[in-house]
Design a protein around this motif. Structure first.
Motif, mmCIF file in Angstrom:
data_model
loop_
_atom_site.group_PDB
_atom_site.id
_atom_site.type_symbol
_atom_site.label_atom_id
_atom_site.label_comp_id
_atom_site.label_asym_id
_atom_site.label_seq_id
_atom_site.Cartn_x
_atom_site.Cartn_y
_atom_site.Cartn_z
ATOM 1 N N THR A 25 -94.098 -18.811 4.392
ATOM 2 C CA THR A 25 -93.091 -19.173 5.400
ATOM 3 C C THR A 25 -92.191 -20.320 4.961
ATOM 4 O O THR A 25 -91.052 -20.407 5.401
ATOM 5 C CB THR A 25 -93.762 -19.532 6.739
ATOM 6 N N SER A 26 -92.653 -21.182 4.073
ATOM 7 C CA SER A 26 -91.854 -22.331 3.637
ATOM 8 C C SER A 26 -90.831 -21.978 2.554
ATOM 9 O O SER A 26 -89.964 -22.784 2.227
ATOM 10 C CB SER A 26 -92.768 -23.434 3.115
ATOM 11 N N ALA A 27 -90.907 -20.785 1.993
ATOM 12 C CA ALA A 27 -90.060 -20.410 0.855
ATOM 13 C C ALA A 27 -88.710 -19.867 1.310
ATOM 14 O O ALA A 27 -88.560 -19.358 2.425
ATOM 15 C CB ALA A 27 -90.769 -19.379 0.002
ATOM 16 N N ILE A 28 -87.721 -19.953 0.394
ATOM 17 C CA ILE A 28 -86.383 -19.448 0.713
ATOM 18 C C ILE A 28 -86.017 -18.208 -0.090
ATOM 19 O O ILE A 28 -85.025 -17.558 0.183
ATOM 20 C CB ILE A 28 -85.308 -20.537 0.488
ATOM 21 N N GLY A 29 -86.800 -17.875 -1.112
ATOM 22 C CA GLY A 29 -86.496 -16.708 -1.921
ATOM 23 C C GLY A 29 -87.349 -16.650 -3.168
ATOM 24 O O GLY A 29 -88.304 -17.423 -3.322
ATOM 25 N N THR A 30 -87.006 -15.716 -4.046
ATOM 26 C CA THR A 30 -87.731 -15.557 -5.307
ATOM 27 C C THR A 30 -86.727 -15.323 -6.430
ATOM 28 O O THR A 30 -85.564 -15.016 -6.185
ATOM 29 C CB THR A 30 -88.688 -14.344 -5.282
ATOM 30 N N THR A 31 -87.214 -15.443 -7.655
ATOM 31 C CA THR A 31 -86.435 -15.062 -8.814
ATOM 32 C C THR A 31 -87.394 -14.555 -9.880
ATOM 33 O O THR A 31 -88.510 -15.074 -10.010
ATOM 34 C CB THR A 31 -85.573 -16.234 -9.347
ATOM 35 N N THR A 32 -86.993 -13.524 -10.598
ATOM 36 C CA THR A 32 -87.845 -12.958 -11.638
ATOM 37 C C THR A 32 -87.922 -13.941 -12.806
ATOM 38 O O THR A 32 -86.898 -14.383 -13.312
ATOM 39 C CB THR A 32 -87.267 -11.617 -12.139
ATOM 40 N N ILE A 33 -89.152 -14.257 -13.234
ATOM 41 C CA ILE A 33 -89.312 -15.135 -14.395
ATOM 42 C C ILE A 33 -89.949 -14.415 -15.583
ATOM 43 O O ILE A 33 -89.928 -14.927 -16.699
ATOM 44 C CB ILE A 33 -90.106 -16.413 -14.055
ATOM 45 N N GLU A 34 -90.490 -13.222 -15.330
ATOM 46 C CA GLU A 34 -91.091 -12.446 -16.427
ATOM 47 C C GLU A 34 -91.144 -10.995 -15.999
ATOM 48 O O GLU A 34 -91.380 -10.672 -14.846
ATOM 49 C CB GLU A 34 -92.502 -12.973 -16.721
#
Length: 136
Positions: free
Chosen positions: A73-82
């Motif tokens: 719930t505290s996160a704003i998004g994701t990004t691929t790192i691998e």
């Protein structure tokens, strides 16, 4: 999470590249995201087979949605790192279906796996990705 047609369209529309690849979402939840991509000459490499980049783009799109649906719930998004892809066969017609499931849901990373299959249900590619969880 509702997965009516408009909600699925809106999720995919946030990723213009995915729309350009012709990906269509069939269903999406925190436990499984399923999408389809039809064969098209614009998505192919030499010999008329779907380009590996098209397949990886599909997997990255489904993986991003799966990771997003599993965010703390505290996160704003994701990004691929691998991203790790194994290719098993070419696709020269029809469509492919990708099914993405979470393998690990943590506070700082989410790992997802996308199994891409052809019309005969033969595995085309298997993609495992790590997504970083972005905090505000």
């Amino acid at each position: 999470m509702s997965t009516d047609a408009q909600t699925l369209y809106n999720m995919l529309a946030t990723m213009p590249f995915s729309v350009g690849l012709g990906i269509e979402l069939d269903r999406a939840s925190s436990v499984e995201v399923v999408g389809t991509m039809t064969w098209s000459a614009e998505r192919c490499t030499v010999g008329g087979a779907l380009h590996g980049g098209s397949l990886m783009g599909m997997a990255d799109s489904l993986g991003a949605i799966c990771a997003f649906l599993n965010l703390p719930t505290s996160a704003i998004g994701t990004t691929t790192i691998e991203s790790k892809t194994n290719f098993f066969r070419g696709v020269r017609s029809g469509a492919v279906v990708g099914k993405c499931t979470p393998l690990h849901v943590g506070r700082t990373t989410i790992v997802v796996q996308t199994d891409i299959r052809d019309d005969a249900n033969r595995r085309v590619a298997l993609v495992t990705q790590t997504q970083a969880v972005l905090q505000a």
